[in-house]
Structures are given as C-alpha cells and as structure tokens.
Design a protein around this motif. Structure first.
Motif, PDB file in Angstrom:
ATOM      1  N   LEU A  19      -1.928  18.144 -12.594  1.00 52.58           N
ATOM      2  CA  LEU A  19      -2.840  17.008 -12.695  1.00 52.58           C
ATOM      3  C   LEU A  19      -3.708  16.821 -11.458  1.00 52.58           C
ATOM      4  CD1 LEU A  19      -0.605  14.268 -14.404  1.00 52.58           C
ATOM      5  CD2 LEU A  19      -2.282  15.796 -15.451  1.00 52.58           C
ATOM      6  N   LEU A  20      -3.310  17.425 -10.357  1.00 47.76           N
ATOM      7  CA  LEU A  20      -4.100  17.309  -9.124  1.00 47.76           C
ATOM      8  C   LEU A  20      -5.477  17.930  -9.327  1.00 47.76           C
ATOM      9  CD1 LEU A  20      -1.364  18.286  -6.480  1.00 47.76           C
ATOM     10  CD2 LEU A  20      -2.183  15.981  -7.059  1.00 47.76           C
ATOM     11  N   GLY A  21      -6.511  17.197  -8.938  1.00 48.67           N
ATOM     12  CA  GLY A  21      -7.899  17.683  -9.085  1.00 48.67           C
ATOM     13  C   GLY A  21      -8.555  17.270 -10.392  1.00 48.67           C
ATOM     14  N   LYS A  22      -7.781  16.649 -11.288  1.00 51.87           N
ATOM     15  CA  LYS A  22      -8.338  16.201 -12.565  1.00 51.87           C
ATOM     16  C   LYS A  22      -9.057  14.847 -12.372  1.00 51.87           C
ATOM     17  CE  LYS A  22      -6.335  19.464 -15.147  1.00 51.87           C
ATOM     18  NZ  LYS A  22      -7.086  20.445 -15.958  1.00 51.87           N
ATOM     19  N   LYS A  23     -10.132  14.626 -13.160  1.00 56.85           N
ATOM     20  CA  LYS A  23     -10.883  13.370 -13.094  1.00 56.85           C
ATOM     21  C   LYS A  23     -10.416  12.451 -14.222  1.00 56.85           C
ATOM     22  CE  LYS A  23     -15.348  13.337 -12.202  1.00 56.85           C
ATOM     23  NZ  LYS A  23     -16.837  13.410 -12.367  1.00 56.85           N
ATOM     24  N   VAL A  24     -10.264  11.157 -13.870  1.00 55.81           N
ATOM     25  CA  VAL A  24      -9.893  10.176 -14.894  1.00 55.81           C
ATOM     26  C   VAL A  24     -11.124   9.343 -15.257  1.00 55.81           C
ATOM     27  CG1 VAL A  24      -7.496  10.061 -14.183  1.00 55.81           C
ATOM     28  CG2 VAL A  24      -9.136   8.495 -13.138  1.00 55.81           C
ATOM     29  N   PHE A  25     -11.132   8.840 -16.469  1.00 55.98           N
ATOM     30  CA  PHE A  25     -12.294   8.106 -16.969  1.00 55.98           C
ATOM     31  C   PHE A  25     -11.926   6.678 -17.358  1.00 55.98           C
ATOM     32  CE2 PHE A  25     -13.219  12.585 -17.583  1.00 55.98           C
ATOM     33  CZ  PHE A  25     -14.488  12.678 -17.037  1.00 55.98           C
ATOM     34  N   LYS A  26     -10.783   6.226 -16.883  1.00 54.28           N
ATOM     35  CA  LYS A  26     -10.369   4.847 -17.088  1.00 54.28           C
ATOM     36  C   LYS A  26      -9.719   4.334 -15.813  1.00 54.28           C
ATOM     37  CE  LYS A  26      -9.624   4.786 -22.084  1.00 54.28           C
ATOM     38  NZ  LYS A  26     -10.349   6.032 -22.370  1.00 54.28           N
ATOM     39  N   ASN A  27      -9.835   3.020 -15.593  1.00 54.91           N
ATOM     40  CA  ASN A  27      -9.148   2.415 -14.449  1.00 54.91           C
ATOM     41  C   ASN A  27      -7.636   2.455 -14.690  1.00 54.91           C
ATOM     42  OD1 ASN A  27     -11.643   1.788 -13.313  1.00 54.91           O
ATOM     43  ND2 ASN A  27     -11.676  -0.273 -14.228  1.00 54.91           N
ATOM     44  N   ILE A  28      -6.889   2.748 -13.634  1.00 51.15           N
ATOM     45  CA  ILE A  28      -5.430   2.826 -13.743  1.00 51.15           C
ATOM     46  C   ILE A  28      -4.814   1.886 -12.713  1.00 51.15           C
ATOM     47  CG2 ILE A  28      -3.419   4.346 -13.681  1.00 51.15           C
ATOM     48  CD1 ILE A  28      -5.332   6.710 -14.141  1.00 51.15           C
ATOM     49  N   GLU A  29      -3.994   0.953 -13.175  1.00 49.85           N
ATOM     50  CA  GLU A  29      -3.330   0.021 -12.272  1.00 49.85           C
ATOM     51  C   GLU A  29      -2.323   0.763 -11.376  1.00 49.85           C
ATOM     52  OE1 GLU A  29      -4.056  -3.189 -11.912  1.00 49.85           O
ATOM     53  OE2 GLU A  29      -5.653  -2.883 -13.416  1.00 49.85           O
ATOM     54  N   LYS A  30      -2.010   0.173 -10.242  1.00 44.89           N
ATOM     55  CA  LYS A  30      -1.059   0.767  -9.301  1.00 44.89           C
ATOM     56  C   LYS A  30       0.337   0.903  -9.918  1.00 44.89           C
ATOM     57  CE  LYS A  30       1.004   0.049  -4.725  1.00 44.89           C
ATOM     58  NZ  LYS A  30       1.056  -0.834  -3.506  1.00 44.89           N
ATOM     59  N   ASN A  31       1.002   2.005  -9.654  1.00 47.96           N
ATOM     60  CA  ASN A  31       2.396   2.264 -10.048  1.00 47.96           C
ATOM     61  C   ASN A  31       2.602   2.169 -11.557  1.00 47.96           C
ATOM     62  OD1 ASN A  31       5.010   3.057  -9.416  1.00 47.96           O
ATOM     63  ND2 ASN A  31       5.763   0.956  -9.183  1.00 47.96           N
ATOM     64  N   THR A  32       1.698   2.778 -12.316  1.00 48.02           N
ATOM     65  CA  THR A  32       1.837   2.887 -13.772  1.00 48.02           C
ATOM     66  C   THR A  32       1.695   4.349 -14.174  1.00 48.02           C
ATOM     67  OG1 THR A  32      -0.541   2.493 -14.128  1.00 48.02           O
ATOM     68  CG2 THR A  32       0.927   0.569 -14.200  1.00 48.02           C
ATOM     69  N   GLN A  33       2.256   4.671 -15.311  1.00 47.11           N
ATOM     70  CA  GLN A  33       2.252   6.056 -15.761  1.00 47.11           C
ATOM     71  C   GLN A  33       0.843   6.543 -16.099  1.00 47.11           C
ATOM     72  OE1 GLN A  33       4.989   6.025 -19.033  1.00 47.11           O
ATOM     73  NE2 GLN A  33       6.815   6.135 -17.740  1.00 47.11           N
ATOM     74  N   ILE A  34       0.589   7.790 -15.752  1.00 48.35           N
ATOM     75  CA  ILE A  34      -0.661   8.451 -16.122  1.00 48.35           C
ATOM     76  C   ILE A  34      -0.574   8.820 -17.600  1.00 48.35           C
ATOM     77  CG2 ILE A  34      -2.259  10.329 -15.631  1.00 48.35           C
ATOM     78  CD1 ILE A  34      -1.872   8.326 -13.321  1.00 48.35           C
ATOM     79  N   LYS A  35      -1.610   8.429 -18.365  1.00 54.96           N
ATOM     80  CA  LYS A  35      -1.608   8.681 -19.798  1.00 54.96           C
ATOM     81  C   LYS A  35      -2.652   9.728 -20.180  1.00 54.96           C
ATOM     82  CE  LYS A  35       1.362   5.333 -20.584  1.00 54.96           C
ATOM     83  NZ  LYS A  35       2.750   5.591 -21.037  1.00 54.96           N
ATOM     84  N   LYS A  36      -2.457  10.340 -21.335  1.00 57.08           N
ATOM     85  CA  LYS A  36      -3.417  11.331 -21.807  1.00 57.08           C
ATOM     86  C   LYS A  36      -4.784  10.721 -22.034  1.00 57.08           C
ATOM     87  CE  LYS A  36       0.030  14.340 -24.018  1.00 57.08           C
ATOM     88  NZ  LYS A  36       0.557  14.875 -25.310  1.00 57.08           N
ATOM     89  N   ASN A  37      -4.811   9.442 -22.465  1.00 60.81           N
ATOM     90  CA  ASN A  37      -6.134   8.834 -22.764  1.00 60.81           C
ATOM     91  C   ASN A  37      -6.898   8.466 -21.492  1.00 60.81           C
ATOM     92  OD1 ASN A  37      -4.908   6.500 -21.822  1.00 60.81           O
ATOM     93  ND2 ASN A  37      -4.708   5.565 -23.852  1.00 60.81           N
ATOM     94  N   HIS A  38      -6.276   8.592 -20.322  1.00 63.41           N
ATOM     95  CA  HIS A  38      -6.992   8.355 -19.055  1.00 63.41           C
ATOM     96  C   HIS A  38      -8.018   9.458 -18.801  1.00 63.41           C
ATOM     97  CE1 HIS A  38      -3.385   5.821 -17.409  1.00 63.41           C
ATOM     98  NE2 HIS A  38      -4.214   5.106 -18.172  1.00 63.41           N
TER      99      HIS A  38
END
Length: 349
Positions: free
Chosen positions: A327-346
């Motif tokens: 997952l390192l180097g991947k770009k996310v397209f949604k805001n992610i709150e602190k200390n929450t799981q990374i989801k596929k829809n991000h």
C-alpha cells in the motif's frame, strides 16, 4: 497407500486409527494372593481400564533348578522363589479371569512356558502376550502361534535381527501381531528408554502394530511414546506404592493410571492434521491479527507512506498486515480519519 496394521482383541480394535490401548499389567504384584489380585482388578476398573494382563507361571515347567541360583538385579531373592511365591494355580487363575470378565474387561496373560501357554488355551484367552524374555524363545513362540490367536510381543533385551526371527515365525502363521519396544530394567532410567527405537521398529516392521512396554514408575515416557503415535502402552500397576514386591518401583498407582488413560486419549485426538488454520480459529484471527490503519488524519489525494499508515488490531479490515508494504506509495481519493482501517473504497474516485 500402505494399509495400516490392525489388531483385534475381543471387540477392541487396536491400531493407529483407533484410540490407544492401555494394558494394565498386574503381573506378580498380587504376590500370589487372589484377594489382593481382585482388589487391584476392581481398582483398575474404576480408573477406566479395558484390558487386565496377568503372568501365567508354572514354575517347574518354566525353570530348571539352576534358577534357584539366579537373583534378579532389582531383588534380593532368587527368581525361582519369587515366581513360586507369586504363582496362581489353574483354579485361582480361572477365578481371576472370570472376575475380570464379570467387571466387563478383557483378560489376557503372558505364558512363560509351554504348559502355561496350554493352560491359557484351555482358558480360551482372546490373545497372547509374549514377554521380552521369550522374544528369542523361538520354540515357545511357534508353540503359541499354533493356537492362532493375536500376539503382542515385547522386545526388550533383543535387537532388530532377533526380533525379525520371531516376526518371521508369527507371520508364517498369518497371525495379526503387535511389537512393544521395551527396556527390561525395573524401574528403567530415562537415559535407557531409547524412544527413537519406536521409529526404527515402525520402519522395519510395517505389518506390526507398534507400542511400548514402559517400566518406569511414572507416565512421562508413555506420553512421549504416544506422541510418536504408538497404539499400545503396557504399564505395571499397583493400587498404592506402599505395597511390597519386586515390580512395585516399576509400577504406576491408581491416580497415575487414570491420568495415563485420560492423557492417552487427549494425545490421540491432538495428533492428526497439518499446519494450516482451522475454521474454529476464524473468530480469534479477527481480533488477534492486524489490519493496515491510518497513523494520522489522511487527506484525499495524499500518498500513503510509512509516516501516515501502520498496522493495528483487529484483523478484520480490507487489508491485513501482510499488505502494508504493497500500500505504500498508493494515492487515496477519500479523507481518512486517524487510526481507522484503510478500505478498498479509499482508492476509488
């Protein structure tokens, strides 16, 4: 695929696909006293015993007069006197056998002479146990084979070549049989047990059910042998070690017998399987494993890095800990709150 050898004594099947059999060896611990013998039998029954094994001694058919000069290493009395004082008559032994049957157990015995074997044949025993001292007594083995009953053969004091000779006789009669590894010292110190011999015997005698005749005064060796997959454990038994007799130190008491019987079943059920998760672990894995999570607030359009993501429990996220590096180097397209799981829809616009 090689068919696993199976032995049947009465209605009891014995082999790697069946619960281990614990043979309770009363031997001469009753000191020739039938009342004591029955007390030991009843105690063994209460502890869960299935098979009671006796020793059938007819002294003058078993030994020459020279035996009166032989003193075993674990006693101070000559072997002839020991055996004579511990022997049961035919009527007493028949009474012994019937008491075992009355309690719903199976009686077998070790004959130490030709006449003793004949006596057991008259008693219609379902199987013969042959002791280590008779492992190379080929005339007696052949005599016993003529009765066409299953045989359990102890192999102490013998090497592979002498065991092979006995096995050839048994196999020539097409009799199902078991071989018990054994060290004939009473009690046997741990350094002389040699449990690796069990592996050697399994490899050398693929048609034999393999077991251990354990002459220690505890259950440690038996448990280790059960871990190697043996199908039979034979142990000398006494209700309390406060009693006197040449084999008491090599015997287990009632509490140890109960522990051995229960432990043998636990070990049997614990052995099968291979190294992969079992379905019952799924719920545990959900909280015990880790998932990739945000290490801080991550704004849409950010690149995932070692600074903003890490791994934490539980393991029920879209990305298990093993995907962290991917997952390192991947770009996310949604805001992610602190200390929450990374989801596929991000990762979806």
């Amino acid at each position: 695929m090689i068919k696993k050898p199976v032995l049947k004594i009465g209605n009891r099947f014995i082999g790697e696909n069946y619960l281990p059999l614990i043979i309770v060896e009363l031997g001469i611990n009753h000191n020739g006293n039938l009342v004591l013998a029955k007390k030991l039998i009843m105690t063994a029954k209460k502890m869960g015993a299935e098979i009671i094994k006796h020793q059938t001694h007819i002294p003058d058919d078993e030994m020459s007069i020279e035996a009166k000069k032989i003193i075993p290493v674990h006693t101070t009395e000559n072997i002839y006197n020991i055996i004579s004082n511990s022997s049961l008559s035919y009527e007493q032994e028949k009474n012994f056998q019937m008491y075992v049957k009355k309690l719903g157990m199976t009686f077998i015995s070790t004959p130490f002479s030709r006449e003793a074997a004949n006596r057991l044949n008259r008693m219609n025993v379902p199987a013969y146990k042959i002791g280590s001292g008779e492992c190379n007594n080929f005339p007696l083995i052949e005599h016993i084979c003529k009765f066409k009953k299953p045989i359990i053969l102890s192999t102490g004091m013998n090497d592979i070549n002498s065991i092979k000779k006995a096995v050839r006789i048994i196999e020539s009669y097409k009799i199902p049989y078991a071989l018990l590894h054994c060290t004939n010292l009473y009690p046997t110190p741990a350094k002389l047990i040699r449990l690796n011999a069990i592996d050697e015997m399994k490899k050398t005698f693929p048609k034999a059910v393999i077991g251990l005749s354990d002459h220690t005064g505890n259950n440690y060796t038996s448990f280790a042998a059960l871990g190697k997959g043996v199908s039979i454990i034979e142990k000398h038994f006494i209700d309390t070690k406060k009693r006197k007799g040449p084999d008491i130190k090599a015997s287990i008491d009632k509490k140890q017998l109960k522990d051995l019987i229960v432990g043998s079943r636990e070990i049997y059920f614990s052995l099968p399987g291979n190294k992969k998760p079992v379905k019952e672990e799924k719920k545990t894995a959900n909280f015990a494993f880790a998932s990739v999570v945000s290490n801080s607030y991550i704004k849409s359009g950010s690149i995932l890095s070692k600074k903003n993501i890490w791994v934490r429990r539980p393991g029920n996220g879209d990305f298990k800990a093993e995907y962290y590096e991917k997952l390192l180097g991947k770009k996310v397209f949604k805001n992610i709150e602190k200390n929450t799981q990374i989801k596929k829809n991000h990762f979806k616009k």
